[in-house]
Design a protein around this motif. Structure first.
Motif, PDB file in Angstrom:
ATOM      1  N   UNK A 131      25.145  25.490 -25.935  1.00 19.55           N
ATOM      2  CA  UNK A 131      24.687  25.596 -24.650  1.00 19.55           C
ATOM      3  C   UNK A 131      25.057  26.955 -23.861  1.00 19.55           C
ATOM      4  N   UNK A 132      25.976  27.610 -24.118  1.00 18.66           N
ATOM      5  CA  UNK A 132      26.269  28.956 -23.474  1.00 18.66           C
ATOM      6  C   UNK A 132      25.036  29.775 -23.828  1.00 18.66           C
ATOM      7  N   UNK A 133      24.610  29.748 -25.263  1.00 13.54           N
ATOM      8  CA  UNK A 133      23.467  30.825 -25.473  1.00 13.54           C
ATOM      9  C   UNK A 133      22.260  30.395 -24.743  1.00 13.54           C
ATOM     10  N   UNK A 134      21.825  28.949 -24.728  1.00 11.93           N
ATOM     11  CA  UNK A 134      20.807  28.629 -23.923  1.00 11.93           C
ATOM     12  C   UNK A 134      20.781  28.934 -22.642  1.00 11.93           C
ATOM     13  N   UNK A 135      21.980  28.998 -22.095  1.00  8.10           N
ATOM     14  CA  UNK A 135      21.857  29.328 -20.561  1.00  8.10           C
ATOM     15  C   UNK A 135      21.587  30.810 -20.399  1.00  8.10           C
ATOM     16  N   UNK A 136      22.188  31.465 -21.329  1.00  4.07           N
ATOM     17  CA  UNK A 136      21.925  32.879 -21.331  1.00  4.07           C
ATOM     18  C   UNK A 136      20.677  33.474 -21.603  1.00  4.07           C
ATOM     19  N   UNK A 137      19.737  32.474 -22.083  1.00  3.57           N
ATOM     20  CA  UNK A 137      18.213  33.107 -22.616  1.00  3.57           C
ATOM     21  C   UNK A 137      17.221  32.436 -21.196  1.00  3.57           C
ATOM     22  N   UNK A 138      17.963  31.596 -20.508  1.00  6.55           N
ATOM     23  CA  UNK A 138      16.891  30.660 -19.665  1.00  6.55           C
ATOM     24  C   UNK A 138      16.331  31.747 -18.657  1.00  6.55           C
ATOM     25  N   UNK A 139      14.940  31.154 -18.192  1.00  2.00           N
ATOM     26  CA  UNK A 139      13.991  32.220 -17.436  1.00  2.00           C
ATOM     27  C   UNK A 139      14.602  31.949 -15.977  1.00  2.00           C
ATOM     28  N   UNK A 182       6.225  27.084 -28.906  1.00  2.74           N
ATOM     29  CA  UNK A 182       7.322  27.559 -27.608  1.00  2.74           C
ATOM     30  C   UNK A 182       6.730  26.676 -26.423  1.00  2.74           C
ATOM     31  N   UNK A 183       7.851  26.270 -25.730  1.00  2.00           N
ATOM     32  CA  UNK A 183       7.440  25.347 -24.594  1.00  2.00           C
ATOM     33  C   UNK A 183       8.644  25.783 -23.598  1.00  2.00           C
ATOM     34  N   UNK A 184       8.070  25.747 -22.134  1.00  2.00           N
ATOM     35  CA  UNK A 184       9.024  25.640 -21.180  1.00  2.00           C
ATOM     36  C   UNK A 184       9.432  24.315 -20.567  1.00  2.00           C
ATOM     37  N   UNK A 185      10.679  24.275 -20.453  1.00  2.00           N
ATOM     38  CA  UNK A 185      11.317  23.190 -19.768  1.00  2.00           C
ATOM     39  C   UNK A 185      11.870  23.227 -18.421  1.00  2.00           C
ATOM     40  N   UNK A 186      11.373  22.412 -17.430  1.00  2.00           N
ATOM     41  CA  UNK A 186      12.120  22.582 -16.012  1.00  2.00           C
ATOM     42  C   UNK A 186      13.160  21.208 -16.133  1.00  2.00           C
ATOM     43  N   UNK A 187      14.430  21.536 -15.643  1.00  2.00           N
ATOM     44  CA  UNK A 187      15.388  20.738 -15.611  1.00  2.00           C
ATOM     45  C   UNK A 187      15.957  20.385 -14.211  1.00  2.00           C
ATOM     46  N   UNK A 188      15.846  19.119 -13.669  1.00  2.00           N
ATOM     47  CA  UNK A 188      16.140  18.878 -12.556  1.00  2.00           C
ATOM     48  C   UNK A 188      16.960  17.438 -12.258  1.00  2.00           C
ATOM     49  N   UNK A 189      17.943  17.330 -11.585  1.00  2.00           N
ATOM     50  CA  UNK A 189      18.657  16.435 -11.112  1.00  2.00           C
ATOM     51  C   UNK A 189      17.747  15.112 -10.556  1.00  2.00           C
ATOM     52  N   UNK A 190      18.129  14.008 -10.707  1.00  2.00           N
ATOM     53  CA  UNK A 190      17.428  13.004 -10.181  1.00  2.00           C
ATOM     54  C   UNK A 190      18.263  11.821  -9.775  1.00  2.00           C
ATOM     55  N   UNK A 205      10.046  29.292  -9.052  1.00  2.00           N
ATOM     56  CA  UNK A 205       9.891  29.203 -10.643  1.00  2.00           C
ATOM     57  C   UNK A 205       9.604  28.022 -11.113  1.00  2.00           C
ATOM     58  N   UNK A 206      10.229  27.031 -10.615  1.00  2.00           N
ATOM     59  CA  UNK A 206       9.913  25.604 -11.142  1.00  2.00           C
ATOM     60  C   UNK A 206       8.602  25.375 -10.859  1.00  2.00           C
ATOM     61  N   UNK A 207       7.937  25.486  -9.698  1.00  2.00           N
ATOM     62  CA  UNK A 207       6.629  25.158  -9.360  1.00  2.00           C
ATOM     63  C   UNK A 207       5.581  26.115 -10.286  1.00  2.00           C
ATOM     64  N   UNK A 208       6.014  27.277 -10.290  1.00  3.58           N
ATOM     65  CA  UNK A 208       5.112  28.138 -11.409  1.00  3.58           C
ATOM     66  C   UNK A 208       4.954  27.682 -12.757  1.00  3.58           C
ATOM     67  N   UNK A 209       6.056  27.168 -13.359  1.00  2.00           N
ATOM     68  CA  UNK A 209       6.090  26.696 -14.725  1.00  2.00           C
ATOM     69  C   UNK A 209       5.130  25.375 -14.653  1.00  2.00           C
ATOM     70  N   UNK A 210       5.373  24.434 -13.468  1.00  7.00           N
ATOM     71  CA  UNK A 210       4.483  22.891 -13.601  1.00  7.00           C
ATOM     72  C   UNK A 210       3.473  23.307 -13.197  1.00  7.00           C
ATOM     73  N   UNK A 211       2.958  24.453 -13.076  1.00  5.61           N
ATOM     74  CA  UNK A 211       1.464  24.784 -12.634  1.00  5.61           C
ATOM     75  C   UNK A 211       0.973  25.380 -14.106  1.00  5.61           C
TER      76      UNK A 211
END
Length: 455
Positions: free
Chosen positions: A364-372, A385-393, A404-410
């Motif tokens: 998980x630490x490596x994933x966090x270090x590489x996040x956009x 390759x794919x970009x993932x937007x993670x949000x609480x619900x 950045x979330x909106x840009x990726x979702x577009x």
């Protein structure tokens, strides 16, 4: 079963030592026997566990609940039996051990034995380590105390405040009918202090705390804010704290229309709460109107009479209002949001690493270090390759906050993953949105500009 219970009572009976006039030899023997009884795992505290009367430090760790202040034996036993590191004999054998253990406990003793020189977080950790919930236990304790008709006892209770420190209940303020946003305004304005508010989630009812009405809270807020405004010499000199406070109040007026009824002075003078940039814009409009010889009254009337020009635009605006969220910015709210986002990232990582279609970093630490960005992550799905937007619900809603979330979702290659307070991780799609909202028509005027086809 009856034989087993009788045998256990027999163990207690064996441990009874008659005291009286003893010689030195008899006294020495009595002391050795007593030490043996106190240090041997001899008191049955559960169907599968025996404990010694003394712990490793030589202090008594077995307690015998005692009736007091109208609280029954069963009630006090049930309450204390849930406390880690406080051991009781099994309920049916407790009375047999009373004169041997000589360590009665009544409900009034809990304050000194549990809360003295302690903080909420320290006790909470002890409960968590044992697999139980301290907040639930604490509310059960206060509920039991509420049955006691003794004001002196009620006034002696202590309560954890928002800082996690146990303070006299008479120092705690309670507010009836006040939501979290207004409580944040109380704190930010200085009309209330965290030292005087109970820890979030603690329910002390109407015992001996000082209950403050909505009307009094409103008066306190208005007094504090008006005092701040009268001390201002320039909008440029406003502190960051005051800017955040005034934005909280303006947002509260916008999202709670009825608030103008209990904060009438602030609502009437809300123009003073606006930022310097907005006031500069307003002054610019006034200057332009004066330059062009336009009556300001006409401009104000035009704004008041403004209506939506078409049904489609009206429906679009209604839909926008339905999905619009106004964030209230406080240090406490930021802490909570950070914790929720971290939980979501962790839960989604666990979910996707278990899915053979996805490839993520080894930790998980490596994933966090590489996040956009804070909530945008990279992954590989089916070797692409794919970009993932993670949000609480949490509370059955998703709030988008970062650009950045909106840009990726577009973009084309993305997925939106959500996680709620029950750790349920799901992918959220356009189909999910349409099913959830019942939307069957989406106006495209504002999406494709002039409505022309943009291939």
């Amino acid at each position: 079963m009856q034989t087993q219970k009788h045998r256990l009572k027999g163990i207690a009976n064996i441990c009874h030592i008659t005291t009286g006039m003893l010689g030195s030899f008899e006294s020495e023997i009595q002391k050795e026997v007593t030490d043996l009884i106190y240090k041997t795992d001899i008191v049955r505290t559960s169907p599968s566990e025996f404990k010694a009367i003394l712990n490793d430090k030589g202090k008594k760790q077995i307690f015998i609940p005692q009736v007091s202040l109208g609280i029954t034996f069963d009630e006090i036993w049930d309450l204390i039996s849930k406390v880690p590191q406080m051991f009781l004999p099994e309920k049916e054998n407790a009375e047999s051990w009373r004169n041997i253990v000589k360590n009665d406990i009544v409900i009034a003793d809990i304050k000194g034995k549990m809360f003295e020189n302690q903080s909420f977080s320290k006790i909470d950790k002890i409960f968590k380590d044992s697999g139980s919930n301290f907040l639930n236990w604490l509310n059960e304790y206060y509920s039991l105390c509420g049955k006691i008709q003794n004001q002196e006892f009620l006034n002696s209770l202590v309560v954890p405040n928002m800082l996690g420190t146990f303070v006299p209940i008479t120092d705690i303020h309670t507010y009836q009918g006040i939501d979290t946003d207004l409580k944040n305004i109380l704190l930010a304005s200085g009309a209330e202090r965290k030292e005087s508010l109970a820890y979030e989630g603690v329910d002390i009812g109407e015992k001996s705390a000082k209950n403050i009405t909505m009307e009094q809270a409103a008066v306190n807020i208005e007094e504090k804010v008006n005092y701040k405004l009268t001390k201002e010499t320039s909008l440029s000199n406003r502190s960051e704290e005051d800017i955040a406070l005034y934005q909280m109040i303006l947002t509260y007026f916008k999202t709670n229309p009825s608030s103008k009824n209990f904060l009438p002075k602030l609502y009437e003078n809300r123009s003073k709460l606006h930022s310097k940039s907005l006031n500069d814009q307003i002054n610019h409009i006034v200057d332009l109107a004066d330059e062009k010889e336009i009556d300001l009254g006409d401009i104000i009337q035009s704004i008041e009479d403004a209506t939506v020009s078409s049904n489609n635009q009206s429906e679009t605006k209604d839909l926008q209002n339905l999905f619009e969220h106004n964030s209230i910015h406080t240090l406490e709210s930021k802490r909570i949001v950070d914790e929720i986002i971290d939980r979501t990232v962790s839960d989604v990582y666990e979910k996707l690493t278990a899915n053979p279609n996805y490839v993520l970093p080894d930790s998980l630490e490596q994933w966090k270090a590489q996040r956009l960005s804070r909530t945008v992550f990279r992954a590989t799905k089916n070797k692409k390759p794919i970009n993932l937007v993670l949000r609480p619900a949490d509370k059955n809603r998703i709030i988008f906050y970062y650009d950045e979330e909106i840009s990726v979702l577009d973009s084309n290659q993305y997925e939106l993953w959500v996680d709620d307070e029950y750790n349920q991780v799901k992918q959220f799609t356009l189909g999910s949105l349409l099913k959830t909202t019942g939307v069957t028509m989406v106006p495209l005027e504002n999406i494709f500009g002039d409505g022309q086809n943009n291939d």
